[in-house]
Every structure is written in C-alpha cells, then in structure tokens.
Motif scaffolding. Structure first.
Motif, PDB file in Angstrom:
ATOM      1  N   ASN A 383       0.852  -1.185   0.000  1.00  0.00           N
ATOM      2  CA  ASN A 383       0.000   0.000   0.000  1.00  0.00           C
ATOM      3  C   ASN A 383       0.892   1.241   0.000  1.00  0.00           C
ATOM      4  OD1 ASN A 383      -2.509   1.290  -0.036  1.00  0.00           O
ATOM      5  ND2 ASN A 383      -2.489   1.581   2.184  1.00  0.00           N
ATOM      6  N   ALA A 384       2.011   1.149  -0.736  1.00  0.00           N
ATOM      7  CA  ALA A 384       2.976   2.248  -0.764  1.00  0.00           C
ATOM      8  C   ALA A 384       2.434   3.456  -1.515  1.00  0.00           C
ATOM      9  CB  ALA A 384       4.277   1.769  -1.401  1.00  0.00           C
ATOM     10  N   PHE A 385       1.457   3.216  -2.405  1.00  0.00           N
ATOM     11  CA  PHE A 385       0.929   4.293  -3.242  1.00  0.00           C
ATOM     12  C   PHE A 385      -0.595   4.388  -3.135  1.00  0.00           C
ATOM     13  CE2 PHE A 385       4.578   2.162  -5.243  1.00  0.00           C
ATOM     14  CZ  PHE A 385       5.526   3.175  -5.177  1.00  0.00           C
ATOM     15  N   TYR A 412       7.855 -16.033  -6.458  1.00  0.00           N
ATOM     16  CA  TYR A 412       7.949 -14.600  -6.725  1.00  0.00           C
ATOM     17  C   TYR A 412       7.829 -13.812  -5.422  1.00  0.00           C
ATOM     18  CZ  TYR A 412       2.878 -13.826  -6.037  1.00  0.00           C
ATOM     19  OH  TYR A 412       1.622 -13.719  -5.512  1.00  0.00           O
ATOM     20  N   THR A 413       8.314 -12.584  -5.475  1.00  0.00           N
ATOM     21  CA  THR A 413       8.086 -11.625  -4.405  1.00  0.00           C
ATOM     22  C   THR A 413       7.991 -10.249  -5.044  1.00  0.00           C
ATOM     23  OG1 THR A 413       8.795 -10.938  -2.185  1.00  0.00           O
ATOM     24  CG2 THR A 413      10.496 -11.074  -3.855  1.00  0.00           C
ATOM     25  N   VAL A 414       7.292  -9.335  -4.368  1.00  0.00           N
ATOM     26  CA  VAL A 414       7.030  -8.016  -4.926  1.00  0.00           C
ATOM     27  C   VAL A 414       7.306  -6.954  -3.870  1.00  0.00           C
ATOM     28  CG1 VAL A 414       5.376  -6.587  -6.196  1.00  0.00           C
ATOM     29  CG2 VAL A 414       5.130  -9.085  -6.222  1.00  0.00           C
ATOM     30  N   ALA A 415       7.893  -5.844  -4.311  1.00  0.00           N
ATOM     31  CA  ALA A 415       8.153  -4.718  -3.415  1.00  0.00           C
ATOM     32  C   ALA A 415       7.993  -3.419  -4.193  1.00  0.00           C
ATOM     33  CB  ALA A 415       9.567  -4.813  -2.828  1.00  0.00           C
ATOM     34  N   PRO A 416       7.761  -2.309  -3.503  1.00  0.00           N
ATOM     35  CA  PRO A 416       7.621  -1.034  -4.201  1.00  0.00           C
ATOM     36  C   PRO A 416       8.974  -0.446  -4.593  1.00  0.00           C
ATOM     37  CG  PRO A 416       7.370  -0.707  -1.844  1.00  0.00           C
ATOM     38  CD  PRO A 416       7.528  -2.190  -2.050  1.00  0.00           C
ATOM     39  N   HIS A 427       5.745  -1.139  -8.976  1.00  0.00           N
ATOM     40  CA  HIS A 427       5.974  -2.412  -8.296  1.00  0.00           C
ATOM     41  C   HIS A 427       7.097  -3.156  -9.007  1.00  0.00           C
ATOM     42  CE1 HIS A 427       1.700  -2.795  -6.346  1.00  0.00           C
ATOM     43  NE2 HIS A 427       2.356  -1.709  -5.980  1.00  0.00           N
ATOM     44  N   GLN A 428       7.998  -3.702  -8.231  1.00  0.00           N
ATOM     45  CA  GLN A 428       9.080  -4.511  -8.785  1.00  0.00           C
ATOM     46  C   GLN A 428       8.843  -5.967  -8.403  1.00  0.00           C
ATOM     47  OE1 GLN A 428      13.144  -4.178  -7.088  1.00  0.00           O
ATOM     48  NE2 GLN A 428      13.819  -3.783  -9.200  1.00  0.00           N
ATOM     49  N   TRP A 429       8.811  -6.824  -9.415  1.00  0.00           N
ATOM     50  CA  TRP A 429       8.587  -8.253  -9.223  1.00  0.00           C
ATOM     51  C   TRP A 429       9.895  -9.000  -9.451  1.00  0.00           C
ATOM     52  CZ3 TRP A 429       3.619 -11.077  -9.294  1.00  0.00           C
ATOM     53  CH2 TRP A 429       2.515 -10.237  -9.130  1.00  0.00           C
ATOM     54  N   LEU A 430      10.250  -9.849  -8.517  1.00  0.00           N
ATOM     55  CA  LEU A 430      11.373 -10.767  -8.687  1.00  0.00           C
ATOM     56  C   LEU A 430      10.778 -12.155  -8.883  1.00  0.00           C
ATOM     57  CD1 LEU A 430      14.458 -11.244  -8.645  1.00  0.00           C
ATOM     58  CD2 LEU A 430      14.263 -11.580  -6.162  1.00  0.00           C
ATOM     59  N   ILE A 431      10.974 -12.740 -10.062  1.00  0.00           N
ATOM     60  CA  ILE A 431      10.302 -13.991 -10.426  1.00  0.00           C
ATOM     61  C   ILE A 431      11.328 -15.066 -10.757  1.00  0.00           C
ATOM     62  CG2 ILE A 431       8.776 -15.126 -12.085  1.00  0.00           C
ATOM     63  CD1 ILE A 431       7.281 -12.532 -12.424  1.00  0.00           C
ATOM     64  N   GLU A 432      11.148 -16.233 -10.138  1.00  0.00           N
ATOM     65  CA  GLU A 432      11.908 -17.423 -10.515  1.00  0.00           C
ATOM     66  C   GLU A 432      11.015 -18.264 -11.418  1.00  0.00           C
ATOM     67  OE1 GLU A 432      13.963 -21.338  -8.448  1.00  0.00           O
ATOM     68  OE2 GLU A 432      13.830 -19.471  -7.304  1.00  0.00           O
ATOM     69  N   ARG A 499       5.431 -12.987  -0.149  1.00  0.00           N
ATOM     70  CA  ARG A 499       5.008 -12.560  -1.482  1.00  0.00           C
ATOM     71  C   ARG A 499       5.078 -11.040  -1.643  1.00  0.00           C
ATOM     72  NH1 ARG A 499       5.961 -17.052  -3.998  1.00  0.00           N
ATOM     73  NH2 ARG A 499       4.318 -18.611  -3.989  1.00  0.00           N
ATOM     74  N   LEU A 500       4.560 -10.316  -0.674  1.00  0.00           N
ATOM     75  CA  LEU A 500       4.456  -8.866  -0.786  1.00  0.00           C
ATOM     76  C   LEU A 500       5.068  -8.194   0.428  1.00  0.00           C
ATOM     77  CD1 LEU A 500       0.711  -8.566  -1.909  1.00  0.00           C
ATOM     78  CD2 LEU A 500       2.706  -8.988  -3.338  1.00  0.00           C
ATOM     79  N   ALA A 501       5.633  -7.040   0.213  1.00  0.00           N
ATOM     80  CA  ALA A 501       6.162  -6.252   1.327  1.00  0.00           C
ATOM     81  C   ALA A 501       5.963  -4.778   1.012  1.00  0.00           C
ATOM     82  CB  ALA A 501       7.641  -6.557   1.550  1.00  0.00           C
ATOM     83  N   ASN A 502       5.726  -4.010   2.040  1.00  0.00           N
ATOM     84  CA  ASN A 502       5.524  -2.576   1.880  1.00  0.00           C
ATOM     85  C   ASN A 502       6.852  -1.822   1.941  1.00  0.00           C
ATOM     86  OD1 ASN A 502       3.216  -1.181   1.215  1.00  0.00           O
ATOM     87  ND2 ASN A 502       2.970  -0.290   3.237  1.00  0.00           N
ATOM     88  N   ASN A 503       7.944  -2.571   2.113  1.00  0.00           N
ATOM     89  CA  ASN A 503       9.281  -1.973   2.108  1.00  0.00           C
ATOM     90  C   ASN A 503      10.188  -2.853   1.242  1.00  0.00           C
ATOM     91  OD1 ASN A 503      10.520  -4.141   3.743  1.00  0.00           O
ATOM     92  ND2 ASN A 503       9.245  -3.301   5.387  1.00  0.00           N
TER      93      ASN A 503
END
Length: 515
Positions: A383-385, A412-416, A427-432, A499-503
């Motif tokens: 919820n960074a934005f 995968y994991t996602v961060a702002p 959003h930046q996604w790191l995907i294997e 999966r998701l992080a706000n930082n």
C-alpha cells in the motif's frame, strides 16, 4: 494392500453430519459453546487466574457471552505472551493452558526478530489439529464415492525439529508438521510415507533424496503438503524413475491436500507433472502453527468451511480498522461477519492463545455456511501508493498471465520502487521461472493488466501512468529463493516466501544475492 476406504468413509461420516449443523443460528450456538469450553479451561491457568492482563476481579470470566469476554481481555499478540510461552517451554505448568505442554511449533519471529514458540498442547492436537485433518478427508470421501485413497498410502511432507534452545527433557521444538507426525497414533503410520525417521530428518540436503527413495516404489494415493516444496519432490521422483508424469510412478494418485500458500500460481506446473487422463483432485486446507481452521467442503472451490467446533473461537477485525498497536479494536464474532469483506483473523484456542491475532487476513465468501479464503498476511501487502494490493490479488494475476503466455512461475516476491527523478513509483517483481515466457516484457504487460482487473485501487493508480508506472520484472536465478530462505533459517517443508512487502528489505537482500 486391502482398500480400507469404505471403512474410513463410514467412520468419518459423523463429521460431515456435524458440519451440516453449522448453518443459520447453529453458527452462533456452536461458537458460544466453544467459548464457554475455552474460558472454563482458561480459568484454571495462571493467565486466567491472575497473570497477563488487567481484568475486573482479576479472573478470566467463564462465559459464552462474547461481549463480556471481549471486554475482559485485550488483544494479545505474541510479544505480550512471549514470557508466558517461554515459561511453558521451560516446563512450567498451567501457564496459558491447563497442564504441562511439551511440544512447541517454532514460527517466524515478530518485530523483535526472535522466533515465536507456539504451544502445541495435547488438547490442541486431539480436538483441533487431528480433527481438522480428519474433516478434510471426511468431506473429500463424502463427495467422491469412487475414491480408493486408503487402498494405498499417503505421502505427508513435513518439516523437522530444530531445537535451538536448551530444553528440558521431553520438550520438542520445531515445525508444526514435525510435531504432528511425531505425536500421531502409530496406526496412522501404516497408511503413510515416508518413515518417521526420514520425515523428521533435519538436513534437507539429505532428506530430499531420502524422501524420493522412500516413496518412489510405494503405491501412493494421496499427498499432503505445501505446493511449492512438494513440486520439487515430485520432480525428483519423476526424474529418479525416468518417468514422464507422476502418474507413471504412482498410477493411483488421486488427491493433493494442500495448504500454507496459495495453489493458483502452481496449477500449471502441477498440470505438467500429472497425467491429464487420470483424475487428480486438489483440496485446500487451512492448517497453521496456531491451529487447524478450515477445510474445503465442496467439489468446486467456494472457499473453505470454517471449523466451528474444533477448539477455536474466532473473531474478525475489519481490515480497514486493523492496527497492530490497538489492544481494543473493533471486532465481531463469527455470526456477525459480512460477505465479501476482508478481516484480520483473531483466535482463542486450546493451545493457550487468548484473543491472539495470527497475522492472516481472510475474505468471507459465504456467511451461511461460513466459508473463507485466505486473503494474505496483515504485514504482507503493498500500500505504498494507496493501491492496497493483497496476496490473493497477485496470485490470481500470476495465474492469468501464465494461462495467456504459457509461462510458469515457481516463486515470486514483490516490493515497491519509490518515485525517483522523472519516474513514478512502481511495483518490482522478482520472479523465478519454472518455464520462462518468450518475452518477459510482454508477460509484464499481461501481468500488469491482470492485476488491474483484480484490484480497482491499483487500476486507479495506474490509469494513464499518472501516479504509478507499469510494474517491472527481474528474473531470479534458479534456486535463488531456496538459497535466501536457507540464510533466514526457514528452508524446509513449511517454507513460505514472503510474497508482498511494503518496504524493500527482503527485495534488496534477494537482489544482492541474485547479483
């Protein structure tokens, strides 16, 4: 092997009948009965009698009245009970629950960076965890009269004991699954693989080949575990046998009881590992370190049925009003939830957790009967934005993008990424990848569009790229997430990639390892 399925179906039929009573006013009546059972036991503990929280009269009220109960106790997140839990680990009796607890599920730490030690009492095993496992099977057998799952063995994939503390004799600390396997009735071992010795091995480098060797020539009819880790095991079994699909190895495999993380991102991968000509069913369960809460009770997924008589009293805090620092938040009992709304889940249970926020959010799919889906974690969202993206949004978006592109996402994991220079945030996604797309930029376009269709707030922020740019994808090297989990001490059968992080704490650590 003799097929014991008809006997099992008959023996478990009463649990399906019990669930039919959890309709209408039965929801409130059943939960009030559980609340009184819990508070009566709690009044015999040090916590209920004098310790822990300030209460009028200094005692936990023995009551089935939710208002009285909720006004007597504040929320009790783990930092508030850590000292009491550690007293239990050291062998003290009657602290949070009557008697002595000798088993503890070691779970991820809280903000103070320490592990959590969740009591696994004899009552929680008997009346909750094993009841929940039985209910998952009972509903399955009721809906599939052609099942022969007890004509072979179940492959139950679990973790291990990792006693990092100096423990009193007889006290065990480790994954919940290790406690469940270790404490189970020995008769159950006649119907499961691997052996207890292999199941509880601590080193996963040694355990994985032992799991393969102990199961590849067995008539496996059902499997239970976390989708991401089981996928690795199945691939190794197929490779060891020189087979094309897992059904070439286990022709009678019919059902996967899964939990821990969402199945949707892995469905394509499992479709590739199984024979499309054979029946393969997937049944979701909600079994956490803190308790077994819900099971799939329908053939087509409609959410999971909340287990209302299994030693747990449930409360629900509307997500929009949830504040981890608030001890007296707005909360409602099970019979007052609203369909379609997302809540933070709070439990009172036979493991001595009193008004305990477990960190999960759930979406109410139906109020009669009460069915839920796991929406994510109270801390795992972005919820960074102002976009309020939850894990269930990203999981579904991944599934849609994979369907359209033929790609497969293993992790995968996602961060702002916050605004910098002339660029907006994104959003930046790191995907294997299990199977990489032909064009990762095209995949990113599809994924971004799918996420917009799943989340109207994200769609609004993305409109015209005025506030938020299109997401970006970084490809992870093979095995990156496993290596990262190993550095955190969380690699194993119960592993969960955030999966998701706000930082950007997790993301920056992963990117550093990714080079």
């Amino acid at each position: 092997m003799i097929d014991f399925t008809p006997i099992a179906r008959l023996a478990m039929k009463h649990r399906v009948k019990a669930a039919r009573r959890w309709r209408g006013s039965g929801i409130e009546a059943t939960q009030r009965k559980e609340l009184e059972r819990l508070t009566r036991a709690g009044s015999r503990t040090r916590y209920g009698a004098k310790d822990g929280v300030e209460r009028e009269g200094g005692r936990l009220p023995i009551t089935d009245d939710y208002v009285v109960f909720s006004h007597a106790l504040p929320l009790s997140p783990y930092p508030t009970i850590r000292e009491a839990a550690m007293r239990m680990v050291r062998g003290e009796r009657d602290v949070l629950w009557p008697g002595q607890c000798r088993r503890f599920a070691q779970s991820s730490g809280t903000s103070d960076g320490k592990s959590k030690y969740i009591p696994v009492t004899n009552d929680s095993l008997k009346f909750n965890h094993y009841v929940g496992a039985g209910d998952a099977v009972a509903h399955y057998l009721c809906q599939y009269p052609d099942s022969r799952m007890f004509g072979g063995k179940g492959f139950i994939l679990g973790g291990s004991f990792a006693n990092e503390l100096t423990l009193p004799p007889g006290v065990c600390v480790g994954d919940l699954s290790a406690n469940l396997i270790d404490a189970v009735n020995p008769l159950v071992n006649l119907f499961r693989v691997p052996s207890k010795k292999v199941a509880l091995m601590e080193s996963w480098d040694a355990k994985l080949p032992a799991l393969v060797e102990g199961s590849r020539r067995v008539n496996v009819t059902n499997i239970s575990g976390v989708p991401s880790w089981f996928m690795t095991v199945l691939r190794r079994v197929i490779e060891a046998e020189g087979a094309r699909t897992i059904h070439d190895v286990w022709p009678n495999l019919e059902v996967f009881f899964h939990g821990g993380i969402a199945m949707d991102p892995y469905r394509h991968a499992y479709a590739e590992l199984t024979d499309p000509g054979r029946p393969m069913r997937y049944r979701e369960t909600y079994n956490a370190s803190e308790g077994f809460f819900a099971v799939q009770d329908t053939i087509e997924p409609e959410g999971m049925l909340l287990l209302l008589d299994a030693g747990v009293f449930y409360e629900f805090i509307p997500l929009e009003s949830y504040d981890e620092g608030e001890v007296w938040p707005e909360a409602v009992p099970a019979w007052q939830v609203e369909k379609g709304k997302i809540y933070a889940l709070v439990i009172t249970a036979m493991n001595g957790l009193w008004r305990y926020p477990i960190g999960d959010t759930v979406r109410i799919e139906s109020t009669d009967p009460l069915r839920i889906t796991i929406a994510g974690r109270t801390k795992h969202f972005i919820n960074a934005f102002g976009e309020e993206v939850m894990v269930y949004n990203t999981d579904r978006a991944v599934m849609k993008a994979c369907e359209k592109t033929g790609a497969r996402v293993d992790n995968y994991t996602v961060a702002p990424v916050f605004a910098e220079g002339k660029r907006h945030g994104r959003h930046q996604w790191l995907i294997e990848w299990g199977v990489a797309p032909n064009d990762s930029e095209y995949f990113a376009d599809i994924l971004d569009a799918a996420l917009q269709s799943e989340n109207s707030d994200y769609q609004a922020k993305r409109a015209g790229s005025i506030f938020l740019d299109r997401l970006e994808i970084v490809t992870a090297k093979k095995g990156l997430f496993d290596r990262w989990l190993a550095t955190t001490g969380k690699l194993g059968g119960q592993r969960k990639v955030p999966r998701l992080a706000n930082n950007r704490d997790n993301m920056d650590s992963l990117l550093s390892m990714n080079g």
